[in-house]
Scaffold this motif. Structure first.
Motif, PDB file in Angstrom:
ATOM      1  N   ASN A 182      46.255 -21.164  78.671  1.00  0.00           N
ATOM      2  CA  ASN A 182      47.315 -22.180  78.983  1.00  0.00           C
ATOM      3  C   ASN A 182      48.221 -23.087  77.610  1.00  0.00           C
ATOM      4  OD1 ASN A 182      47.222 -21.331  81.561  1.00  0.00           O
ATOM      5  ND2 ASN A 182      45.702 -23.208  82.043  1.00  0.00           N
ATOM      6  N   TRP A 183      47.201 -23.253  76.730  1.00  0.00           N
ATOM      7  CA  TRP A 183      47.953 -24.074  75.420  1.00  0.00           C
ATOM      8  C   TRP A 183      48.228 -23.282  74.433  1.00  0.00           C
ATOM      9  CZ3 TRP A 183      48.799 -29.015  75.123  1.00  0.00           C
ATOM     10  CH2 TRP A 183      48.119 -29.892  75.779  1.00  0.00           C
ATOM     11  N   THR A 184      48.189 -22.041  74.702  1.00  0.00           N
ATOM     12  CA  THR A 184      48.709 -21.114  73.600  1.00  0.00           C
ATOM     13  C   THR A 184      50.207 -20.299  73.884  1.00  0.00           C
ATOM     14  OG1 THR A 184      46.366 -20.647  72.650  1.00  0.00           O
ATOM     15  CG2 THR A 184      48.239 -19.164  71.877  1.00  0.00           C
ATOM     16  N   ALA A 185      50.848 -20.945  73.262  1.00  0.00           N
ATOM     17  CA  ALA A 185      52.499 -20.185  73.491  1.00  0.00           C
ATOM     18  C   ALA A 185      52.511 -18.552  72.828  1.00  0.00           C
ATOM     19  CB  ALA A 185      53.471 -20.692  72.826  1.00  0.00           C
ATOM     20  N   SER A 193      48.002 -23.320  67.214  1.00  0.00           N
ATOM     21  CA  SER A 193      47.513 -24.041  68.502  1.00  0.00           C
ATOM     22  C   SER A 193      45.889 -24.391  68.416  1.00  0.00           C
ATOM     23  CB  SER A 193      47.445 -22.952  69.443  1.00  0.00           C
ATOM     24  OG  SER A 193      49.038 -22.531  69.661  1.00  0.00           O
ATOM     25  N   LEU A 194      44.956 -23.837  67.878  1.00  0.00           N
ATOM     26  CA  LEU A 194      43.571 -24.060  67.840  1.00  0.00           C
ATOM     27  C   LEU A 194      43.441 -25.334  67.113  1.00  0.00           C
ATOM     28  CD1 LEU A 194      42.136 -20.492  67.405  1.00  0.00           C
ATOM     29  CD2 LEU A 194      41.939 -21.861  69.544  1.00  0.00           C
ATOM     30  N   GLN A 195      44.364 -25.497  65.993  1.00  0.00           N
ATOM     31  CA  GLN A 195      44.299 -26.739  65.225  1.00  0.00           C
ATOM     32  C   GLN A 195      44.741 -28.161  66.074  1.00  0.00           C
ATOM     33  OE1 GLN A 195      46.513 -26.684  61.710  1.00  0.00           O
ATOM     34  NE2 GLN A 195      45.167 -27.817  60.625  1.00  0.00           N
ATOM     35  N   PHE A 196      45.791 -27.812  66.666  1.00  0.00           N
ATOM     36  CA  PHE A 196      46.246 -28.954  67.728  1.00  0.00           C
ATOM     37  C   PHE A 196      45.046 -29.252  68.559  1.00  0.00           C
ATOM     38  CE2 PHE A 196      47.943 -30.009  71.658  1.00  0.00           C
ATOM     39  CZ  PHE A 196      48.774 -31.292  71.384  1.00  0.00           C
TER      40      PHE A 196
END
Length: 574
Positions: A182-185, A193-196
């Motif tokens: 859900n959090w990865t475009a 994305s993982l860093q965020f």
């Protein structure tokens, strides 16, 4: 050297019972009487009360590695203990060095530790390229969006087997995969994305105590861990407009530390009335802008709450900086400089109940590329809930290190191992259960290395096998069988072929999951750096200083003042 061996052995005995898929949990009792149950190596090591300075150095190195990579703190201690013993054994068997000469033995051990670190920095990349990487698989992050079990889910499943109960590993790995999806475009890089997610993790989960872990779930949108300062006045069913405040709207009459001189009571009355009228004007302007929700990082005055209630504006105050930072990122808020505020559209807000807690739940309907969501992590007790939260956060860190882009580095000119341009271990996974250690140990013993490093490569190859020995300690025969099958695969499967990549189908291992090659690579380098640091310590000097109490300090100050007065009197005396 003897003190180093004893210290490492004591720490090894602590973490050994919790190591591997069959490891148990460690129970600690805090000063408050609260019990802490954990299998995390970092939590176990940091909970120890250590007076030995060598033990503190080791725990600091292991904890720093565990926090950075999310995994490997227990393996750090076990591999460190094996290397220290191998160095001690090599020094003892050396005919040129006698144990009666402690300085010579320590000097020899220090030289071996430095040579091990230098060998790894110069030749480890090439050894991985020849003996390990041809049998790995590339982690395809696009598969995280698929419904079928992916390599990411297998990687997480093996990770959780060493941290949580075996009955819940599949459920937690699927839940975290859905969260990452859900959090990865699809068009975005997974590393960013993982860093965020790693940076904003405190605002992405809500712990709930009193329910089993199977009740954990995902909630669309964001959960702000505060309740409305007054009952919600929202009646609209569509998107609403919100505003963020970082300061109090109602300016104080006098600030702390200031002095007020009153000359005329009329000035005070005029100031109070003008402040209230200006505050009413601000609230009216917000209402005219269509703002129906006020999010504040500080506590607002009763006057602000009363005026907001009259204008049917809901107020949420004392919001944490983590929650506000995540909201600003998701809402893409616009700065209004003349009001020094942030404003944007968002979905309807409502109260969400977690047992006796009431939180605000926010949705973002305009996000098309992302599906922002929050994790609700449940646990039967507070300690178990903390353990589940810590395991998920460490899993995100482990994925972040695995997906880290390789840094551009020049190949070593004097390296004697082909190829000259070794591939990177980033984004590579391998069958769990000691496969990495078996392959690298085999490569160290059979690949061409400089002759003067034969003893160094032998020490490193033997030390690596300690980890699979501990994994299969309950059935030592499995250790021999799996090692022979891994070595057989390296001979029967040609490098570069499709059959050699999928080593899991050829080797019987205890764990069906995968593990990160780059995390193993970082673990080995971190352990060798710690070994070199330990053997550079010549002696430990214990100092004992008198405690400086307030009474002693005051007495010394009085004596000093009396001496100064006596000196001044002597000078002034005719």
């Amino acid at each position: 050297m003897e003190s180093v061996v004893q210290t490492v052995g004591a720490l090894e005995a602590v973490v050994l019972r919790a190591f591997g898929p069959h490891g148990g949990q460690v129970l600690f009792t805090r000063d408050t009487g609260q019990a802490m149950l954990s299998r995390s190596g970092v939590r176990i090591l940091t909970a120890l009360r250590l007076d030995n300075p060598l033990a503190r150095i080791i725990v600091e190195c292991a904890s720093r590695h565990g926090v950075r990579t999310g995994d490997g703190s227990k393996s750090f201690i076990l591999l460190l203990a094996s290397l220290v013993r191998k160095i001690e054994c090599t020094v003892c068997t050396d005919q040129k060095v006698s144990l009666s000469y402690t300085s010579r033995a320590c000097s020899r051990a220090r030289r071996l530790a430095d040579e091990l670190l230098s060998f790894s920095l110069h030749h480890l990349d090439d050894l991985l390229a020849v003996g390990v990487l041809p049998y790995t698989q590339s982690l395809m992050w696009e598969e995280v969006h698929a419904a079928l079990p992916s390599l990411v889910q297998k990687l997480l499943s093996a990770f959780f087997h060493t941290r949580l109960s075996h009955n819940h590993c599949s459920f937690i790995s699927r839940l975290l995969c859905e969260f990452l999806s859900n959090w990865t475009a699809k068009d975005n890089q997974p590393y960013s994305s993982l860093q965020f997610l790693n940076e904003t993790w405190p605002a992405l989960y809500t712990p709930v105590v009193g329910f089993p872990i199977d009740y954990s779930q995902l909630l669309e949108g964001q959960v702000i861990h505060r309740d409305f300062a007054m009952p919600s006045m929202l009646t609209a069913l569509g998107p609403v407009k919100a505003i963020i405040l970082t300061t109090s709207l109602h300016s104080k009459f006098i600030q702390t530390g200031e002095t007020l001189e009153i000359k005329d009571k009329g000035n005070i009355t005029h100031f109070s009335s003008s402040a209230e009228s200006s505050l009413e004007c601000v609230i009216s302007n917000l209402c005219s802008l269509g703002v129906s929700v006020l999010l504040s990082s500080v506590k607002q005055s009763a006057t602000v709450l009363a005026l907001a209630a009259q204008m049917q504006i809901s107020v949420v105050e004392c919001i944490s900086q983590e929650d506000l930072a995540l909201f600003r990122h998701l809402s893409e808020a616009t700065i209004l400089y003349h009001l020094n505020l942030l404003c944007d559209h968002l979905n309807i807000l409502w109260d969400f109940f977690f047992l006796c807690l009431r939180y605000v739940h926010i949705g973002f309907p305009d996000k098309q590329d992302l599906k922002p969501c929050s994790l609700v992590i449940c646990g039967a007790g507070e300690g178990q809930t903390e353990q589940h939260v810590s395991a998920m956060q460490d899993a995100v860190r482990m994925l972040l290190i695995t997906q880290q882009p390789p840094a551009s580095a020049q190949p070593e000119k004097n390296s004697s191992i082909a190829p000259k341009h070794p591939p990177s271990p980033h984004n590579c996974v391998l069958t769990a259960g000691g496969t990495f250690e078996f392959l690298l140990s085999h490569a160290l013993q059979n690949n061409s290395v400089p002759r003067h490093t034969d003893m160094i490569s032998s020490i490193l190859a033997d030390s690596l096998l300690c980890l699979p020995r501990h994994i299969y300690s309950h059935k030592p025969l499995h250790f021999v069988q799996i090692q022979s099958k891994v070595v057989k695969c390296t001979h029967t499967c040609p490098m570069g072929s499709e059959s050699s990549i999928n080593l899991a189908s050829e080797c019987y291992t205890l764990e069906p999951g995968l593990e990160s090659v780059f995390c193993k690579y970082q673990l080995l380098l971190a352990v060798l750096q710690c070994v070199s640091q330990l053997f550079r310590i010549d002696s430990v000097i214990h100092t004992c200083s008198r405690l400086k109490t307030i009474a002693n300090i005051s007495c010394k100050e009085e004596e000093r003042e009396e001496e100064e007065e006596a000196k001044s009197a002597a000078i002034m005396w005719p």
